[in-house]
Design a protein around this motif. Structure first.
Motif, mmCIF file in Angstrom:
data_model
loop_
_atom_site.group_PDB
_atom_site.id
_atom_site.type_symbol
_atom_site.label_atom_id
_atom_site.label_comp_id
_atom_site.label_asym_id
_atom_site.label_seq_id
_atom_site.Cartn_x
_atom_site.Cartn_y
_atom_site.Cartn_z
ATOM 1 N N ARG A 70 -0.622 -8.371 -10.273
ATOM 2 C CA ARG A 70 -1.477 -7.448 -9.520
ATOM 3 C C ARG A 70 -0.706 -6.862 -8.335
ATOM 4 N N ARG A 72 2.454 -6.392 -8.210
ATOM 5 C CA ARG A 72 3.400 -5.412 -8.771
ATOM 6 C C ARG A 72 2.693 -4.096 -9.068
ATOM 7 N N ALA A 73 1.517 -4.218 -9.689
ATOM 8 C CA ALA A 73 0.804 -2.997 -10.091
ATOM 9 C C ALA A 73 0.349 -2.197 -8.872
ATOM 10 N N GLU A 74 0.090 -2.890 -7.768
ATOM 11 C CA GLU A 74 -0.399 -2.194 -6.567
ATOM 12 C C GLU A 74 0.731 -1.775 -5.636
ATOM 13 N N GLY A 76 2.543 0.710 -5.196
ATOM 14 C CA GLY A 76 2.476 2.040 -4.592
ATOM 15 C C GLY A 76 1.532 2.110 -3.402
ATOM 16 N N ARG A 77 0.471 1.325 -3.432
ATOM 17 C CA ARG A 77 -0.451 1.268 -2.282
ATOM 18 C C ARG A 77 -1.097 -0.124 -2.259
ATOM 19 N N ARG A 79 -3.046 -3.530 -1.515
ATOM 20 C CA ARG A 79 -4.335 -3.922 -0.915
ATOM 21 C C ARG A 79 -4.206 -5.262 -0.215
#
Lengths: 336, 499
Positions: A70, A72-74, A76-77, A79
């Motif tokens: 998660r 890694r997937a986030e 770019g921005r 949380r």
């Protein structure tokens, strides 16, 4: 309006009202440590500082992996402000991918250097040790003398050893550490031996321990915290340290996420978590963590680092070995 | 423009929630990964594809068999559908489906220990039993729908036959439906990850997750493509041909149905797992005197969290079902086929695609709203929604469908076909909502921080042997899901009385 349309409308109103947030300062943490223990600590932080903690916990079977993905997937921005991993190798890999920022130097200043990243991207605290859970009434219960992982490949334990899925959590890390320290050949021999000895593969460390409790296995490779949880519930289970190999102590790890939405609150939480007090709380809890800060008090029955012989691990080397260790374990133990 | 909108809106959630993010994520992983390495690791996983398929086909066979006997007895024998407590049978029969798998695992663990989850014989056997019991109610729903809608003349002729002979003929009539149902369940079970993981066995979905642990997303995609290679053609074969309308709900009256003494034995056998599950959970959850306050607060908080979550689940489920129903009304077979595919993609890949595609560009104020999670759930329900849409449309009598051609298409759709379809769409939406309530994988990856998720919490508690707290949480989830099914079965059976 029909009854179903009304139900739907009411659902929408209740759902949207539940999404409202308050204006209190907050911090988001992705936590791979056991929820039942971590939640109490985070609640205490919330009570003391007034900063609301929004936590997302990983599941036992996917330990560290779901939340790492998660993050890694986030990328770019982000949380998440603080990542609390329950073992260091995945944190090393995430830090190499540029997901973490450098921690202020005073964070975890009391923790010895061997449990920290050299570039200050993560810091370990309170850890657990890889051990063997043994069935007290079985031949493994009479075990005396030094013990190593290699002994699990002996004929006398044929079909009686349980091991958690080697691709996830601390089992994967343990195998990667063995591969990095003992070399590929020795590691493959170990896997082959376990395969020939018909090792029972289970979903998690707690399932490995449960096989021992039920008598299906005599030996379960697991962590100290998994054993302590059932001991406190009155179960009879033995605990054998891998003294020949050296104690593989896997610390929890705190890292600050780069570009996180609440950096100040993130640092406050990280500082609080890396304190001696939190180590004491974790040592006293049923997860029986080993405090890393010298001089931290350990309750009776707890584990102190002075009583252990922790292996000195090169975390970078071990993290490098992780993908190969996992793929080889998959080939030998799962695809047999 | 209006026509274009009406053509495209049922596809929008699918495009935004599946095809666009998946396409982008695949491109990213192809750019980052090595195709050679990915292929070589996929080759070693071929046996897992076969073992997953064998598990899925065995469980689909057993589930279909159980569901077929249920449907046969409900449609062909008087008994369970009459009597004062008849509305209780629906929730009891489908309880194994409406209860989140984590709650079932919790009950088994608290009673027999976690190793019982593998059934003590072989790991696959444990998973087989759990999967079969979970999916049998779906087979029941499909086969019962078809069994209750045979032509009126045929039904009355069957009721004139001796009871056992009639049951044999009904069983023969079910044969083709059973085959299709088994195939559908096989497809639905192929990507199953949660139940096999409790039983400790390897499946494709778990292998994909394992690939992700070492940052090898590409082989995860290749494995999923292999799965799609099996699923896609089979689904296309299962799609209805030209015959969409015309079954009609014609013979609900129990008049003339025989009684059969062995039927009660079957029903007792069928509800034993559900009743045992509830009793075990109540027994385990029951607090000691010193823990009453704590237990009460745990239970109420779980119930409240579940109530909040079920609102979202209902909205999501209704959206998914409506989209597919609209496509079914328009007889857009390939669009429905496209809606089915997301159900078969391992949830971890879908979740990560959504997070990396839309999550990155979303405005900050959306961070506290579970919109990405909802989008994932909308498309994950695709196969169920498509099935509901097709069944709903097939219940519309042909003469009504022909008559509707004389009004504007939109009026025919919303004023004529929709009310006619509600008896299928409402239970399908409720089933979808209950499935979402128990979903764990996407929730772990996409739920906003602080978002209540009782199933995920239960999943996390399971491994700590905190059986009492886990049972309270499981009970709260069962109360919610059973409440919804009771509401529906009460309303629908009550209405039938008024007719």
């Amino acid at each position: 309006m029909s009854i179903w349309a009304r139900v739907l409308l009411a659902s929408m109103v209740v759902f949207l009202s539940s999404c409202q947030s308050d204006s209190k300062p907050s911090v988001t943490i992705y936590c791979a440590h056991d929820r039942v223990h971590a939640e109490q600590i985070l609640d205490l932080f919330e009570d003391e500082t007034g900063i609301r903690v929004d936590a997302i916990f990983d599941t036992e079977a996917n330990k560290t992996v779901g939340l790492a993905e998660r993050l890694r997937a986030e990328r770019g921005r982000p949380r998440c402000d603080v990542h609390w991993s329950n073992e260091p190798l995945r944190s090393v890999r995430l830090s190499r991918e540029g997901l973490f920022r450098k921690m202020p130097s005073d964070l975890g200043a009391a923790i010895p250097e061997m449990w920290k990243d050299k570039s200050g991207l993560w810091c370990g605290f309170a850890g657990r040790v890889r051990v063997l859970a043994v069935q007290p009434t079985s031949p493994a219960g009479q075990w005396t003398g030094p013990v190593s992982m290699k002994q699990l490949t002996e004929d006398q334990w044929l079909g009686k050893v349980a091991l958690a899925d080697p691709r996830f959590g601390t089992t994967g890390s343990h195998l990667a550490i063995i591969r990095s320290m003992e070399g590929e050949e020795s590691y493959l021999n170990l896997l082959q031996g376990l395969q020939l000895n018909d090792v029972q593969l289970v979903s998690s460390n707690s399932a490995s321990r449960d096989r021992v409790l039920s008598g299906e296995a005599w030996i379960g490779v697991t962590d100290t915290d998994d054993i302590e949880v059932v001991r406190r519930r009155g179960e009879s289970i033995g605990e054998v340290f891998l003294s020949t190999d050296g104690d593989v102590l896997l610390p929890n790890v705190i890292a600050l996420v780069k570009g996180s939405p609440n950096p100040t609150e993130g640092e406050i939480l990280a500082r609080w978590l890396l304190s001696s007090r939190v180590e004491e709380l974790l040592a006293a809890s049923s997860s029986r963590q080993v405090p890393l800060i010298p001089g931290t008090s350990v309750p009776v029955g707890g584990l102190s680092i002075e009583d252990l012989d922790p292996l000195v691990i090169d975390w970078d080397d071990a993290a490098d070995a992780l993908p190969a260790a996992i793929q080889e374990a998959e080939r030998y133990l799962l695809d047999r | 423009m209006r026509r274009l909108l009406s053509w495209i809106w049922p596809l929008l959630p699918l495009l935004c929630g599946f095809y666009i993010p998946v396409f982008i994520a695949v491109l990213d992983d192809v750019a980052l990964g090595s195709i050679e390495v990915a292929f070589s690791s996929v080759v070693t996983s071929i046996p897992v594809i076969f073992s997953t398929a064998i598990l899925a086909i065995s469980a689909a066979f057993l589930a279909t068999l159980i569901g077929a006997v249920d449907a046969l007895l409900i449609s062909g024998v008087r008994g369970v559908t009459s009597g004062r407590l008849r509305f209780l049978w629906v929730p009891l029969l489908i309880l194994t489906f409406t209860t989140p798998p984590a709650a079932v695992a919790s009950a088994i663990q608290s009673t027999f220990g976690s190793s019982f989850l593998v059934a003590g014989v072989r790991d696959e056997f444990g998973a087989l039993i759990l999967l079969s019991l979970r999916w049998a109610p779906v087979a029941l729903a499909i086969l019962l729908g078809l069994s209750l809608t045979i032509p009126r003349e045929q039904e009355w002729a069957l009721r004139l036959l001796p009871p056992v002979k009639a049951l044999k003929v009904r069983w023969q009539l079910q044969r083709n439906w059973r085959r299709a149902c088994m195939l559908l369940l096989f497809l639905l079970m192929l990507p199953a990850a949660e139940i096999p993981s409790y039983a400790g066995i390897e499946t494709i979905s778990r292998r994909v997750m394992a690939r992700l642990t070492v940052g090898d997303g590409l082989s995860g995609w290749i494995l999923s493509a292999g799965l799609a290679g099996i699923v896609g053609p089979l689904l296309a074969w299962l799609m209805p041909g030209n015959q969409w309308w015309g079954r009609g709900l014609k013979t609900l009256s129990p008049a003339g149905l025989p009684t059969w003494k062995f039927a009660s034995g079957w029903w007792i056998l069928r509800v034993v797992p559900a009743i045992s599950l509830i009793l075990i959970l109540i027994y385990t959850a029951w607090p000691r005197a010193s823990e009453v306050e704590l237990a009460k607060s745990e239970f109420l908080s779980a119930l409240w969290n579940g109530i909040i979550e079920i609102q979202r689940a209902l909205l999501v489920s209704v959206l998914s079902v409506l989209c597919c129903w609209r496509l079914a009304v328009a007889k857009r077979k390939w669009a429905l086929w496209a809606w089915c595919l997301p159900t078969f993609l391992p949830a971890s890949l879908l979740g990560l695609s959504l997070a990396s595609t839309w999550g990155v560009h979303a405005p900050v104020f959306l961070d506290r709203i579970p919109w990405l999670l909802s989008l994932a759930h909308v498309v994950q329900l695709g196969a169920l929604s498509a099935l509901a849409g097709i069944l709903a449309v097939s219940m519309i009598p042909e003469e009504e469908a022909n008559a509707a051609r004389f009004v504007k298409p939109e009026i025919a759709c919303w004023r004529i076909f929709l009310p006619r379809s509600l008896p299928v769409l409402i239970p399908a939406s409720i089933m979808g909502a209950i499935l979402i309530l128990g979903e764990v994988e996407s929730t772990l990856l996409l739920a906003p921080p602080g978002h209540p998720s009782p199933a995920l919490e239960l999943h996390q508690l399971l491994h700590f042997r905190n059986d009492e707290q886990a049972s309270r949480l499981a009970l709260a989830l069962i109360i919610l899901s059973s409440g919804l099914t009771l509401l529906f079965s009460g309303v629908s059976l009550g209405r039938k009385d008024q007719r």
